[in-house]
Design a protein around this motif. Sequence first.
Motif, PDB file in Angstrom:
ATOM      1  N   GLU A 342       0.733  -1.266   0.533  1.00  0.00           N
ATOM      2  CA  GLU A 342       0.213   0.000  -0.024  1.00  0.00           C
ATOM      3  C   GLU A 342       0.978   0.863  -0.123  1.00  0.00           C
ATOM      4  O   GLU A 342       1.631   1.355   0.599  1.00  0.00           O
ATOM      5  CB  GLU A 342      -0.401   0.133   0.809  1.00  0.00           C
ATOM      6  CG  GLU A 342      -1.767   1.262   1.032  1.00  0.00           C
ATOM      7  CD  GLU A 342      -2.657   1.311   2.757  1.00  0.00           C
ATOM      8  OE1 GLU A 342      -3.507   1.199   2.784  1.00  0.00           O
ATOM      9  OE2 GLU A 342      -1.960   2.041   3.567  1.00  0.00           O
ATOM     10  N   ILE A 343       0.575   1.973  -0.763  1.00  0.00           N
ATOM     11  CA  ILE A 343       0.942   3.584  -0.879  1.00  0.00           C
ATOM     12  C   ILE A 343       0.620   4.471  -0.311  1.00  0.00           C
ATOM     13  O   ILE A 343      -0.851   4.487  -0.709  1.00  0.00           O
ATOM     14  CB  ILE A 343       1.639   3.799  -2.349  1.00  0.00           C
ATOM     15  CG1 ILE A 343       2.214   1.980  -3.400  1.00  0.00           C
ATOM     16  CG2 ILE A 343       2.543   5.292  -2.592  1.00  0.00           C
ATOM     17  CD1 ILE A 343       3.750   2.145  -2.445  1.00  0.00           C
ATOM     18  N   ASP A 344       1.003   6.012   0.056  1.00  0.00           N
ATOM     19  CA  ASP A 344       0.141   6.546   1.146  1.00  0.00           C
ATOM     20  C   ASP A 344       1.220   8.038   0.611  1.00  0.00           C
ATOM     21  O   ASP A 344       1.820   7.752   0.928  1.00  0.00           O
ATOM     22  CB  ASP A 344       0.234   6.323   2.931  1.00  0.00           C
ATOM     23  CG  ASP A 344      -0.986   4.825   2.986  1.00  0.00           C
ATOM     24  OD1 ASP A 344      -1.389   4.611   2.221  1.00  0.00           O
ATOM     25  OD2 ASP A 344       0.002   4.803   4.282  1.00  0.00           O
ATOM     26  N   LEU A 345       0.267   8.475   0.855  1.00  0.00           N
ATOM     27  CA  LEU A 345       0.348   9.868   0.577  1.00  0.00           C
ATOM     28  C   LEU A 345      -0.052  11.143   1.991  1.00  0.00           C
ATOM     29  O   LEU A 345      -1.198  10.509   1.517  1.00  0.00           O
ATOM     30  CB  LEU A 345       0.834  10.611  -1.386  1.00  0.00           C
ATOM     31  CG  LEU A 345       1.253  11.980  -1.324  1.00  0.00           C
ATOM     32  CD1 LEU A 345       2.136  12.180  -1.032  1.00  0.00           C
ATOM     33  CD2 LEU A 345       0.151  12.162  -3.022  1.00  0.00           C
ATOM     34  N   ALA A 346       0.961  11.883   1.619  1.00  0.00           N
ATOM     35  CA  ALA A 346       0.536  13.291   2.910  1.00  0.00           C
ATOM     36  C   ALA A 346       1.200  14.613   1.794  1.00  0.00           C
ATOM     37  O   ALA A 346       2.490  14.365   1.580  1.00  0.00           O
ATOM     38  CB  ALA A 346       0.863  12.589   4.028  1.00  0.00           C
ATOM     39  N   THR A 347      -0.076  15.628   2.507  1.00  0.00           N
ATOM     40  CA  THR A 347       0.461  17.246   2.136  1.00  0.00           C
ATOM     41  C   THR A 347       1.515  17.811   3.448  1.00  0.00           C
ATOM     42  O   THR A 347       1.585  18.858   3.540  1.00  0.00           O
ATOM     43  CB  THR A 347       0.440  17.580   1.219  1.00  0.00           C
ATOM     44  OG1 THR A 347      -0.515  18.260   2.154  1.00  0.00           O
ATOM     45  CG2 THR A 347       0.134  17.498  -0.324  1.00  0.00           C
ATOM     46  N   PHE A 354      -1.991  11.261   6.224  1.00  0.00           N
ATOM     47  CA  PHE A 354      -2.211  10.823   4.615  1.00  0.00           C
ATOM     48  C   PHE A 354      -3.069   9.452   4.367  1.00  0.00           C
ATOM     49  O   PHE A 354      -4.124   9.723   4.765  1.00  0.00           O
ATOM     50  CB  PHE A 354      -0.895   9.043   6.032  1.00  0.00           C
ATOM     51  CG  PHE A 354       0.223   9.658   5.636  1.00  0.00           C
ATOM     52  CD1 PHE A 354       1.043   9.771   4.909  1.00  0.00           C
ATOM     53  CD2 PHE A 354       0.970  10.358   6.706  1.00  0.00           C
ATOM     54  CE1 PHE A 354       2.687   9.919   4.538  1.00  0.00           C
ATOM     55  CE2 PHE A 354       2.430  10.664   7.019  1.00  0.00           C
ATOM     56  CZ  PHE A 354       3.352  10.337   6.028  1.00  0.00           C
ATOM     57  N   VAL A 355      -3.427   9.320   2.806  1.00  0.00           N
ATOM     58  CA  VAL A 355      -4.146   9.284   2.672  1.00  0.00           C
ATOM     59  C   VAL A 355      -3.267   7.348   1.682  1.00  0.00           C
ATOM     60  O   VAL A 355      -2.252   8.401   0.563  1.00  0.00           O
ATOM     61  CB  VAL A 355      -4.794   9.902   1.033  1.00  0.00           C
ATOM     62  CG1 VAL A 355      -5.899  10.799   2.471  1.00  0.00           C
ATOM     63  CG2 VAL A 355      -4.271  10.645   0.744  1.00  0.00           C
ATOM     64  N   ASP A 356      -4.511   6.631   1.569  1.00  0.00           N
ATOM     65  CA  ASP A 356      -3.881   5.609   0.999  1.00  0.00           C
ATOM     66  C   ASP A 356      -3.955   5.855  -0.619  1.00  0.00           C
ATOM     67  O   ASP A 356      -5.231   6.238  -1.192  1.00  0.00           O
ATOM     68  CB  ASP A 356      -4.624   4.436   0.679  1.00  0.00           C
ATOM     69  CG  ASP A 356      -4.350   2.919  -0.290  1.00  0.00           C
ATOM     70  OD1 ASP A 356      -5.464   2.424   0.454  1.00  0.00           O
ATOM     71  OD2 ASP A 356      -3.770   3.238  -0.539  1.00  0.00           O
ATOM     72  N   ILE A 357      -2.518   5.997  -1.366  1.00  0.00           N
ATOM     73  CA  ILE A 357      -3.239   6.262  -3.440  1.00  0.00           C
ATOM     74  C   ILE A 357      -3.590   5.362  -4.416  1.00  0.00           C
ATOM     75  O   ILE A 357      -4.021   5.542  -5.033  1.00  0.00           O
ATOM     76  CB  ILE A 357      -2.001   7.551  -3.772  1.00  0.00           C
ATOM     77  CG1 ILE A 357      -1.160   7.270  -3.611  1.00  0.00           C
ATOM     78  CG2 ILE A 357      -2.196   8.921  -2.321  1.00  0.00           C
ATOM     79  CD1 ILE A 357       0.068   8.076  -3.614  1.00  0.00           C
ATOM     80  N   ALA A 358      -2.323   4.056  -3.243  1.00  0.00           N
ATOM     81  CA  ALA A 358      -2.514   2.861  -4.328  1.00  0.00           C
ATOM     82  C   ALA A 358      -2.323   1.975  -3.721  1.00  0.00           C
ATOM     83  O   ALA A 358      -1.260   1.238  -2.730  1.00  0.00           O
ATOM     84  CB  ALA A 358      -0.944   3.460  -5.314  1.00  0.00           C
ATOM     85  N   THR A 359      -2.690   0.422  -4.729  1.00  0.00           N
ATOM     86  CA  THR A 359      -2.637  -0.937  -3.780  1.00  0.00           C
ATOM     87  C   THR A 359      -1.212  -1.164  -4.972  1.00  0.00           C
ATOM     88  O   THR A 359      -2.350  -1.828  -6.050  1.00  0.00           O
ATOM     89  CB  THR A 359      -3.977  -1.635  -3.622  1.00  0.00           C
ATOM     90  OG1 THR A 359      -4.223  -0.357  -2.238  1.00  0.00           O
ATOM     91  CG2 THR A 359      -3.069  -2.792  -3.155  1.00  0.00           C
ATOM     92  N   TYR A 382       4.414  14.251   1.139  1.00  0.00           N
ATOM     93  CA  TYR A 382       5.542  12.751   2.151  1.00  0.00           C
ATOM     94  C   TYR A 382       4.744  11.302   1.183  1.00  0.00           C
ATOM     95  O   TYR A 382       3.513  11.220   1.583  1.00  0.00           O
ATOM     96  CB  TYR A 382       5.274  13.068   3.490  1.00  0.00           C
ATOM     97  CG  TYR A 382       5.558  14.311   3.471  1.00  0.00           C
ATOM     98  CD1 TYR A 382       6.855  14.335   4.109  1.00  0.00           C
ATOM     99  CD2 TYR A 382       4.691  15.419   4.263  1.00  0.00           C
ATOM    100  CE1 TYR A 382       6.990  16.194   4.620  1.00  0.00           C
ATOM    101  CE2 TYR A 382       5.074  16.416   4.691  1.00  0.00           C
ATOM    102  CZ  TYR A 382       6.601  16.812   4.823  1.00  0.00           C
ATOM    103  OH  TYR A 382       6.642  18.467   5.205  1.00  0.00           O
ATOM    104  N   TYR A 383       5.600  10.259   1.845  1.00  0.00           N
ATOM    105  CA  TYR A 383       5.660   9.335   0.757  1.00  0.00           C
ATOM    106  C   TYR A 383       5.845   8.404   2.554  1.00  0.00           C
ATOM    107  O   TYR A 383       6.902   8.427   2.997  1.00  0.00           O
ATOM    108  CB  TYR A 383       5.976   8.542  -0.007  1.00  0.00           C
ATOM    109  CG  TYR A 383       5.230   9.472  -1.946  1.00  0.00           C
ATOM    110  CD1 TYR A 383       4.308   9.534  -2.472  1.00  0.00           C
ATOM    111  CD2 TYR A 383       6.184  10.425  -2.155  1.00  0.00           C
ATOM    112  CE1 TYR A 383       3.933   9.905  -2.895  1.00  0.00           C
ATOM    113  CE2 TYR A 383       5.653  11.424  -2.826  1.00  0.00           C
ATOM    114  CZ  TYR A 383       4.604  10.774  -3.564  1.00  0.00           C
ATOM    115  OH  TYR A 383       4.417  11.476  -4.708  1.00  0.00           O
ATOM    116  N   SER A 384       5.176   6.993   2.115  1.00  0.00           N
ATOM    117  CA  SER A 384       5.028   6.196   2.820  1.00  0.00           C
ATOM    118  C   SER A 384       4.513   4.714   2.518  1.00  0.00           C
ATOM    119  O   SER A 384       3.644   4.761   1.388  1.00  0.00           O
ATOM    120  CB  SER A 384       4.170   6.507   4.447  1.00  0.00           C
ATOM    121  OG  SER A 384       4.742   5.027   5.466  1.00  0.00           O
ATOM    122  N   VAL A 385       5.201   3.617   2.035  1.00  0.00           N
ATOM    123  CA  VAL A 385       4.330   2.287   2.060  1.00  0.00           C
ATOM    124  C   VAL A 385       3.995   1.046   3.092  1.00  0.00           C
ATOM    125  O   VAL A 385       5.683   1.655   4.166  1.00  0.00           O
ATOM    126  CB  VAL A 385       5.605   1.893   1.034  1.00  0.00           C
ATOM    127  CG1 VAL A 385       6.999   1.746   1.060  1.00  0.00           C
ATOM    128  CG2 VAL A 385       5.333   0.553   0.332  1.00  0.00           C
TER     129      VAL A 385
END
Length: 516
Positions: A342-347, A354-359, A382-385
């Motif tokens: 799961e890829i998460d993105l935040a501003t 953070f919101v889930d942008i892609a699986t 900001y990215y997190s996986v």
Amino acid sequence: MIITRPRPEVRALRGAALIAGAAVAVFSALLLGGCSSGGGNSNNNGGGGGGGNPGSTRVAGTVTDANSNPVVGATVTIGGQTAVSSLHGAFVINSVAIPAAQSSVIAPVTATVTVNGRAFSGQNIVELLGSEVNTSNVQIVVSDTASQGRITGVVRDPNNNAIGGVPVFAGVGPFTNTVVTGDQFFVNFGSYRTFTDSNGAFTLPALPPDTAYTVTASFAPSSGQKYTNATMSNVTVTTAQSTFVNLKLGAAGSPTTVPDITNFSALSFTSPSYPSRSAGSKNGTEALVNWELAKKGLLKHRATSEVVLHRSATRATPPGSIIQSVLTWTYNSTYNATFGYEIDLATSLTPANFVDIATLRDPLADRYSDSDSSLTPDTLYYYSVSRIDTVAFPTGTGGFSNPSAVAAVQPLNALTLASPNNGAGTSANPTLSWNSLLGAASYNLFVYDHFPVVQSDTDPLQQPLWSVPVTGTSAVYSGPALTRGQTYYWVVMAQDAPSATASAFSISEVQSFTVQ
């Protein structure tokens, strides 16, 4: 920039979207006849689609060769519809039908192209979900058709019963990275993927010959028996031959702690989205993207075979440009229950949004390229996986690793060249200049005696005739003597920090000059 991310609040699982196709996977695989080369079901049925099925989905992805170089001009076909791959090897087919009575459909997507007079081809299998209007990052690897082999096999459950509807993935590797200590990577840009038929049989066709394929069967049904993955490494593929493998899924016990992501990093590239030389040419700026990834030991990280996107956005990327955030991490060869990522993105981190942008539905993935058109220059992202587990997912609140450390990137704006004008005549020692770019700490100037094309069948890291780091916005050419009457090409890459710590880059268009 790497930041520690606190453990998140309990997330709402996206189980329905992730496994919506599982119920029809066997049905679709039967239509595919075991997913043999050229076989497939027809997706041309229309459908208004109840239950959230939009009737069609947009399919997008990339065509590369076996060395991860983008291939331009390939004809891509799915469901009777075609598209031609662009400068970056990208393709888009806007409306692939999903029958109204189905929540998903599985279909082959193929690519064909002629390279230096030889026929190249490739195939992958894509699962289209009726609940998703976009299916992105579908990777097709093409190779010399005459040299291809295949992997066939059977997937069984822990009781030795053949099991249908199981996704099977293959990739060349993993290998140990000598630049990033302990980092493991795959060579090809995306996994080869197929599904088992009702007899548990599968075929991965159109594979380039190699002796180091890893083949993984990964199954996460919505209910009932849970399984761990079945993996076989160092599988040999030879020309015109079939290599058979037996894969046996493991019996899952109680859910265990899902291992965290390691060596997570993010880089941002801003580059032109249009031809730099003429229609039909490959984009020379891709060579510099690969050059920078190679310097950081990240070139061979490869993307997932398929991504389900969870967002839609309006355009903020500068017109004529593309911004891509390239995320990489280490593949874990010891954990046998990875379903995907799961890829998460935040501003913002204060508070974190953070919101889930892609699986990423691919256990072999170790790279993701976020090229959403909402990415904006001079904005901090900001990215997190997180790793997704086959055993605990999608029930309860488990099934995910802790989120990775946060990797932050701030994309640069588009970089433009100032002088000489494109195609102009110059002296034998021209002054090359470009416009100052906000956020750029330094620039790298490259001069070539050939257009820096990314060939589809050769090493992309073509060496420039001359290159030099520059702190200002101009430099006088002082490399090897230039030949009168010859045309040369130049391009500039800006970066936000010294080379070792830079995370954002902007690449100009490629322009030419002729020595008079």
